[in-house]
Design a protein around this motif. Structure first.
Motif, PDB file in Angstrom:
ATOM      1  N   TYR A  90       0.834  -1.208   0.000  1.00  0.00           N
ATOM      2  CA  TYR A  90       0.000   0.000   0.000  1.00  0.00           C
ATOM      3  C   TYR A  90       0.870   1.259   0.000  1.00  0.00           C
ATOM      4  O   TYR A  90       0.614   2.206  -0.752  1.00  0.00           O
ATOM      5  N   LYS A  91       1.924   1.243   0.844  1.00  0.00           N
ATOM      6  CA  LYS A  91       2.820   2.403   0.897  1.00  0.00           C
ATOM      7  C   LYS A  91       3.545   2.592  -0.430  1.00  0.00           C
ATOM      8  O   LYS A  91       3.708   3.722  -0.909  1.00  0.00           O
ATOM      9  N   ARG A  92       3.987   1.471  -1.026  1.00  0.00           N
ATOM     10  CA  ARG A  92       4.659   1.569  -2.320  1.00  0.00           C
ATOM     11  C   ARG A  92       3.715   2.110  -3.391  1.00  0.00           C
ATOM     12  O   ARG A  92       4.112   2.924  -4.235  1.00  0.00           O
ATOM     13  N   ALA A  93       2.467   1.639  -3.345  1.00  0.00           N
ATOM     14  CA  ALA A  93       1.483   2.118  -4.322  1.00  0.00           C
ATOM     15  C   ALA A  93       1.221   3.611  -4.138  1.00  0.00           C
ATOM     16  O   ALA A  93       1.111   4.360  -5.122  1.00  0.00           O
ATOM     17  N   LEU A  94       1.130   4.052  -2.873  1.00  0.00           N
ATOM     18  CA  LEU A  94       0.935   5.480  -2.616  1.00  0.00           C
ATOM     19  C   LEU A  94       2.115   6.298  -3.125  1.00  0.00           C
ATOM     20  O   LEU A  94       1.930   7.359  -3.744  1.00  0.00           O
ATOM     21  N   ALA A  95       3.338   5.805  -2.847  1.00  0.00           N
ATOM     22  CA  ALA A  95       4.531   6.529  -3.296  1.00  0.00           C
ATOM     23  C   ALA A  95       4.582   6.599  -4.819  1.00  0.00           C
ATOM     24  O   ALA A  95       4.889   7.653  -5.397  1.00  0.00           O
ATOM     25  N   GLU A  96       4.270   5.474  -5.474  1.00  0.00           N
ATOM     26  CA  GLU A  96       4.284   5.458  -6.937  1.00  0.00           C
ATOM     27  C   GLU A  96       3.211   6.386  -7.502  1.00  0.00           C
ATOM     28  O   GLU A  96       3.448   7.113  -8.482  1.00  0.00           O
ATOM     29  N   THR A  97       2.036   6.379  -6.867  1.00  0.00           N
ATOM     30  CA  THR A  97       0.964   7.272  -7.315  1.00  0.00           C
ATOM     31  C   THR A  97       1.366   8.732  -7.165  1.00  0.00           C
ATOM     32  O   THR A  97       1.102   9.562  -8.044  1.00  0.00           O
ATOM     33  N   GLU A  98       2.022   9.043  -6.033  1.00  0.00           N
ATOM     34  CA  GLU A  98       2.471  10.417  -5.810  1.00  0.00           C
ATOM     35  C   GLU A  98       3.531  10.819  -6.833  1.00  0.00           C
ATOM     36  O   GLU A  98       3.518  11.948  -7.348  1.00  0.00           O
ATOM     37  N   ASN A  99       4.449   9.894  -7.141  1.00  0.00           N
ATOM     38  CA  ASN A  99       5.472  10.189  -8.148  1.00  0.00           C
ATOM     39  C   ASN A  99       4.846  10.427  -9.514  1.00  0.00           C
ATOM     40  O   ASN A  99       5.240  11.350 -10.243  1.00  0.00           O
ATOM     41  N   VAL A 100       3.871   9.586  -9.859  1.00  0.00           N
ATOM     42  CA  VAL A 100       3.188   9.762 -11.146  1.00  0.00           C
ATOM     43  C   VAL A 100       2.455  11.097 -11.185  1.00  0.00           C
ATOM     44  O   VAL A 100       2.483  11.816 -12.195  1.00  0.00           O
ATOM     45  N   ARG A 101       1.809  11.447 -10.060  1.00  0.00           N
ATOM     46  CA  ARG A 101       1.082  12.717 -10.002  1.00  0.00           C
ATOM     47  C   ARG A 101       2.033  13.900 -10.174  1.00  0.00           C
ATOM     48  O   ARG A 101       1.745  14.851 -10.917  1.00  0.00           O
ATOM     49  N   GLN A 102       3.185  13.833  -9.495  1.00  0.00           N
ATOM     50  CA  GLN A 102       4.156  14.918  -9.611  1.00  0.00           C
ATOM     51  C   GLN A 102       4.724  15.016 -11.024  1.00  0.00           C
ATOM     52  O   GLN A 102       4.920  16.122 -11.551  1.00  0.00           O
ATOM     53  N   ARG A 103       4.995  13.843 -11.630  1.00  0.00           N
ATOM     54  CA  ARG A 103       5.499  13.868 -13.008  1.00  0.00           C
ATOM     55  C   ARG A 103       4.470  14.462 -13.963  1.00  0.00           C
ATOM     56  O   ARG A 103       4.819  15.250 -14.859  1.00  0.00           O
ATOM     57  N   LEU A 104       3.212  14.086 -13.768  1.00  0.00           N
ATOM     58  CA  LEU A 104       2.160  14.631 -14.628  1.00  0.00           C
ATOM     59  C   LEU A 104       2.020  16.139 -14.442  1.00  0.00           C
ATOM     60  O   LEU A 104       1.849  16.884 -15.418  1.00  0.00           O
ATOM     61  N   GLN A 105       2.094  16.582 -13.178  1.00  0.00           N
ATOM     62  CA  GLN A 105       2.007  18.020 -12.925  1.00  0.00           C
ATOM     63  C   GLN A 105       3.161  18.761 -13.592  1.00  0.00           C
ATOM     64  O   GLN A 105       2.970  19.837 -14.169  1.00  0.00           O
ATOM     65  N   LYS A 106       4.369  18.174 -13.491  1.00  0.00           N
ATOM     66  CA  LYS A 106       5.526  18.813 -14.121  1.00  0.00           C
ATOM     67  C   LYS A 106       5.380  18.839 -15.642  1.00  0.00           C
ATOM     68  O   LYS A 106       5.711  19.837 -16.299  1.00  0.00           O
ATOM     69  N   GLN A 107       4.882  17.727 -16.198  1.00  0.00           N
ATOM     70  CA  GLN A 107       4.686  17.685 -17.645  1.00  0.00           C
ATOM     71  C   GLN A 107       3.646  18.706 -18.093  1.00  0.00           C
ATOM     72  O   GLN A 107       3.815  19.367 -19.129  1.00  0.00           O
TER      73      GLN A 107
END
Length: 239
Positions: A90-107
């Motif tokens: 669950y923690k890994r999924a949250l971290a990955e989701t947060e990373n994806v969200r940040q990458r999308l925001q940056k893009q």
């Protein structure tokens, strides 16, 4: 003393009856003692059997409880491990989701900022032409020519160039125009040629001391869009 036969018979019967009665009493007492002893033993046995049975049942129950506790502890350990694994996933999924969200925001942010990069590059050629047109004549030459039409044309070109630079700055497009003697920066400059460093007496450009690796001349200005270089300045470098 003489006894008759009949008297002897009567006496014998009387003695036999007394003896029989006495033996009967003793037999009854003995039988009573036997019965009471037997009853007592039976009661003791009856009391002992339930106690032994109860003790055996308790031991069996205790054994069953111990087995059940061991099984429950083992099941608890398994569930605890599964819970830890689920938490980790669950923690890994949250971290990955947060990373994806940040990458999308940056893009998305980069797309908004640098979406006009291609358009800006096309306008750089226009800016270069205007710069060449305005630098091809000096104010002294204009005064010497004393041509009102030429003066008006020159002023129009200068105003157009100034307005274009304002539009560039408004959208984050800045000119890279290094000075002679400035340190060469590969992120902003592109070296076209090298030239020897002047003698010690001439190794100055104004107040700037010329050193190896510094800029000797600027052939073409560069531009950067929001700190991203879209065209490096073309320069010569001292060696």
């Amino acid at each position: 003393m003489a006894f008759s036969l009949s008297s002897m018979r009567i006496l014998s019967k009387s003695c036999f009856k007394k003896l029989y009665s006495r033996n009967l009493v003793h037999f009854q007492k003995f039988s009573s003692n036997i019965d009471s002893t037997t009853l007592k033993n039976e009661k003791q046995d009856a009391a002992t059997i339930p106690n032994n049975s109860s003790s055996t049942d308790k031991q069996e129950d205790k054994k069953d409880v111990n087995i059940l506790n061991a099984e429950l502890l083992e099941e608890k350990s398994k569930l605890t491990l599964q819970l830890e694994e689920i938490k980790d996933k669950y923690k890994r999924a949250l971290a990955e989701t947060e990373n994806v969200r940040q990458r999308l925001q940056k893009q998305i942010k980069d797309a908004k900022i640098f979406g006009i990069q291609g358009f800006c590059k096309d306008l750089l050629d226009v800016a270069d032409i205007l710069s060449k047109a305005t630098t091809s004549l000096t104010e002294e030459q204009l005064k010497k020519e004393n041509n009102p039409a030429l003066n008006s044309l020159y002023e129009g070109l200068k105003m157009t160039e100034g307005q274009l630079m304002k539009v560039f700055l408004k959208h984050g497009l800045e000119k890279i125009d290094p000075l002679v003697g400035e340190k060469f920066n590969p992120n902003l400059h592109e070296a076209l040629f090298q030239q020897p460093l002047p003698d010690a007496d001439a190794a100055k450009h104004g107040d700037v001391v010329l050193t190896a690796g510094s800029i000797a001349a600027v052939s073409k200005v560069g531009y950067k869009l929001h700190d991203r270089t879209i065209r490096a300045a073309l320069v010569g470098v001292f060696k």
